[in-house]
Scaffold this motif. Sequence first.
Motif, PDB file in Angstrom:
ATOM      1  N   GLU A  30       0.836  -1.305  -0.007  1.00 38.40           N
ATOM      2  CA  GLU A  30       0.005  -0.061  -0.033  1.00 38.40           C
ATOM      3  C   GLU A  30       0.860   1.259   0.091  1.00 38.40           C
ATOM      4  N   ASP A  31       0.859   2.005  -1.017  1.00 35.34           N
ATOM      5  CA  ASP A  31       1.573   3.425  -1.193  1.00 35.34           C
ATOM      6  C   ASP A  31       0.568   4.458  -0.660  1.00 35.34           C
ATOM      7  N   ASP A  32       0.891   5.076   0.464  1.00 36.55           N
ATOM      8  CA  ASP A  32       0.125   6.052   0.980  1.00 36.55           C
ATOM      9  C   ASP A  32       1.228   7.057   1.165  1.00 36.55           C
ATOM     10  N   THR A  33       2.076   7.364  -0.011  1.00 34.96           N
ATOM     11  CA  THR A  33       3.103   8.423   0.142  1.00 34.96           C
ATOM     12  C   THR A  33       2.719   9.689  -0.785  1.00 34.96           C
ATOM     13  N   THR A  34       1.789   9.599  -1.472  1.00 35.93           N
ATOM     14  CA  THR A  34       1.398  10.809  -2.442  1.00 35.93           C
ATOM     15  C   THR A  34       0.713  11.724  -1.570  1.00 35.93           C
ATOM     16  N   LEU A  35      -0.182  11.303  -0.558  1.00 41.30           N
ATOM     17  CA  LEU A  35      -0.680  12.662   0.169  1.00 41.30           C
ATOM     18  C   LEU A  35       0.500  13.005   0.984  1.00 41.30           C
ATOM     19  N   LYS A  36       1.293  12.136   1.555  1.00 42.50           N
ATOM     20  CA  LYS A  36       2.350  12.672   2.563  1.00 42.50           C
ATOM     21  C   LYS A  36       3.186  13.653   1.787  1.00 42.50           C
ATOM     22  N   HIS A  37       3.511  13.191   0.429  1.00 48.36           N
ATOM     23  CA  HIS A  37       4.436  14.209  -0.187  1.00 48.36           C
ATOM     24  C   HIS A  37       3.677  15.406  -0.474  1.00 48.36           C
ATOM     25  N   LEU A  38       2.702  15.363  -0.915  1.00 48.80           N
ATOM     26  CA  LEU A  38       1.667  16.775  -1.060  1.00 48.80           C
ATOM     27  C   LEU A  38       1.831  17.727  -0.059  1.00 48.80           C
TER      28      LEU A  38
END
Length: 131
Positions: free
Chosen positions: A87-95
Motif C-alpha cells: 500500500e503506497d500512501d506516500t502521495t498525500l504525505k508528499h503533497l
Amino acid sequence: MADPDGSTVIREERSVGDGAAAGVGEVTLAAGEPERPAHRRVAAAKAWLAVATSQPEGAETVALDAAERGLAELGDAYLAAADETLEDDTTLKHLAAQELRDQGSEHAATAMTRVLESRIELFDQGRGRAG
C-alpha cells in the motif's frame, strides 16, 4: 562489485555544496539477480537520504534540498518491486510536505525526509527485504 557469495552491491554517492554534506547509498543484489535501472535510482535515493538525515539542527534547508533531490532521482522506481499487496500512501504525505515547504515551515525537511524514507522502505519491502 561482486561479493564472495555472488551478490552484487550497487553503490551511489551524492553530495551538496562543496561536498561537506555527502552520503552513500547501497542496494545489494542476490547472486544472479539482474541489475535494473531502479536499483541505481534507489541507491542514489538512499545516498540523498543519508545527506538529509545527517544534517545538524539549523541546517533544515540543506536537509530539505537533499530529500527533494532524493525524491526526484528516485521518481517512481520505488514501485519497481511492488505488487498489489503493498500500500503506497506516500502521495498525500508528499503533497503535505510540499505544502509545508511552500509555507516556509520548519517541519518541511522532516516531512520530506519521511516521504523519501517511506518510498525507499516500500521498494525494500517489495523485494522482500527490510531496511
